[in-house]
Design an enzyme around this catalytic site. Structure first.
Site, PDB file in Angstrom:
ATOM      1  N   CYS A  92     -17.746  -9.769  84.864  1.00  0.00           N
ATOM      2  CA  CYS A  92     -16.567 -11.155  84.754  1.00  0.00           C
ATOM      3  C   CYS A  92     -15.475 -10.625  84.108  1.00  0.00           C
ATOM      4  O   CYS A  92     -14.788  -9.909  84.810  1.00  0.00           O
ATOM      5  CB  CYS A  92     -17.347 -12.341  84.474  1.00  0.00           C
ATOM      6  SG  CYS A  92     -16.563 -13.637  85.225  1.00  0.00           S
ATOM      7  N   HIS A  94     -23.241 -12.866  86.194  1.00  0.00           N
ATOM      8  CA  HIS A  94     -23.985 -13.239  84.862  1.00  0.00           C
ATOM      9  C   HIS A  94     -25.394 -13.685  85.238  1.00  0.00           C
ATOM     10  O   HIS A  94     -25.838 -13.407  86.294  1.00  0.00           O
ATOM     11  CB  HIS A  94     -23.421 -14.394  84.200  1.00  0.00           C
ATOM     12  CG  HIS A  94     -21.885 -14.419  83.885  1.00  0.00           C
ATOM     13  ND1 HIS A  94     -21.357 -13.791  82.796  1.00  0.00           N
ATOM     14  CD2 HIS A  94     -20.888 -14.855  84.463  1.00  0.00           C
ATOM     15  CE1 HIS A  94     -20.088 -13.871  82.770  1.00  0.00           C
ATOM     16  NE2 HIS A  94     -19.710 -14.616  83.864  1.00  0.00           N
TER      17      HIS A  94
HETATM   18  N1  GLN Z   1     -11.587 -15.833  82.653  1.00  0.00           N
HETATM   19  C1  GLN Z   1     -12.005 -15.235  83.738  1.00  0.00           C
HETATM   20  C2  GLN Z   1     -12.145 -16.155  84.946  1.00  0.00           C
HETATM   21  O1  GLN Z   1     -12.269 -17.477  84.973  1.00  0.00           O
HETATM   22  C3  GLN Z   1     -13.381 -14.641  83.416  1.00  0.00           C
HETATM   23  C4  GLN Z   1     -14.549 -15.773  83.186  1.00  0.00           C
HETATM   24  C5  GLN Z   1     -15.895 -15.133  82.893  1.00  0.00           C
HETATM   25  O2  GLN Z   1     -15.778 -14.157  82.226  1.00  0.00           O
HETATM   26  N2  GLN Z   1     -17.069 -15.857  83.089  1.00  0.00           N
HETATM   27  O3  GLN Z   1     -12.067 -15.596  86.133  1.00  0.00           O
END
Ligand code: GLN
Length: 242
Positions: free
Chosen positions: A98, A194
């Site tokens: 992510c 995740h």
């Molecule tokens: N901030 C990034 C987004 O919202 C990554 C989010 C995350 O790592 N869960 O796309």
């Protein structure tokens, strides 16, 4: 085997403090445990901003984070970027989830219009969309079904220099439009999954391990591991409502 005689595999956990959400730490645990079952000792280095990056690691793992976490690590990541690119060129396996997946690409443009720069190792570009893409996700690639949980505002589009990590069966993946999930270049995997990813998808963990061990020791013998529980967790996760 006696502990001290076991070969050692060096795993780096990148930005454990600022980039580690939705159980991403479980990826490190899974690699550590499966390496142990395969007869390897694990040296685990936790890398945070300001640390010096070990020169010769075997596997590098990084997780997701808030936009604020991404902004916090940006300067440091850009500083170690050339070393990471060099390690990727040498074939070091990496798994970035992510937020760090986005930052291994060219940039992430936030909903407020700020640009968080990435190291450009992956030929991808990401911009926040109007609403977050949240929920359980099922994807498929050569290893089989790969299941996880996604929560991101970013829409990621792949350039010619990468191939998708998987095809989306259910969920959004990179952008909710082209059914791609994640990106791969050399032995580097970026993914939105995740959950964490590796405990429920041991085939992905084993691929990282096999490539790392083969690179370091010239070969990797197969080991039978009872993964019935992991398979059950994966099936249950795949059936969960989005
Ligand atoms: N901030 C990034 C987004 O919202 C990554 C989010 C995350 O790592 N869960 O796309």
């Amino acid at each position: 085997m006696i502990g001290s005689e076991r070969p050692t595999v060096h795993v780096i956990h990148l930005y454990a403090h600022d980039m580690n959400v939705y159980g991403d730490w479980g990826n490190v645990l899974t690699l550590t445990r499966r390496l142990d079952w395969r007869g390897y000792d694990v040296r685990l280095t936790r890398y945070d901003t300001g640390d010096s990056l070990p020169r010769d690691p075997d596997i590098i793992v990084g997780g997701g984070g808030q936009d604020s976490g991404q902004e916090k690590i940006q300067t440091d990541l850009l500083a170690i970027g050339p070393q990471l690119v060099d390690l990727a060129e040498q074939g070091v396996p990496m798994l970035m989830i992510c937020g760090l997946y986005q930052m291994f690409g060219k940039f992430f443009r936030t909903a407020e219009g700020r640009t968080i720069r990435g190291i450009g190792m992956l030929d991808i570009e990401t911009s926040a969309g109007p609403e977050r893409l949240i929920g359980n996700i099922v994807t498929h690639n050569a290893l089989g079904d790969v299941v996880g949980y996604e929560n991101h505002s970013g829409r990621t589009f792949l350039g010619d220099g990468v191939r998708p990590f998987a095809t989306v069966v259910r969920g959004a993946g990179n952008n909710g439009l082209d059914a791609t999930e994640g990106a791969v270049r050399k032995e580097v995997i970026g993914s939105y999954l995740h959950g964490p990813l590796l405990p429920k998808n041991p085939a992905v963990a084993d691929q990282l391990i096999e490539r790392a061990v083969t690179r370091r020791f010239g070969g990797c013998s197969p080991v039978a591991i009872d993964d019935r529980l992991a398979a059950l967790a994966s099936r249950v996760a795949a059936r969960r409502p989005r």
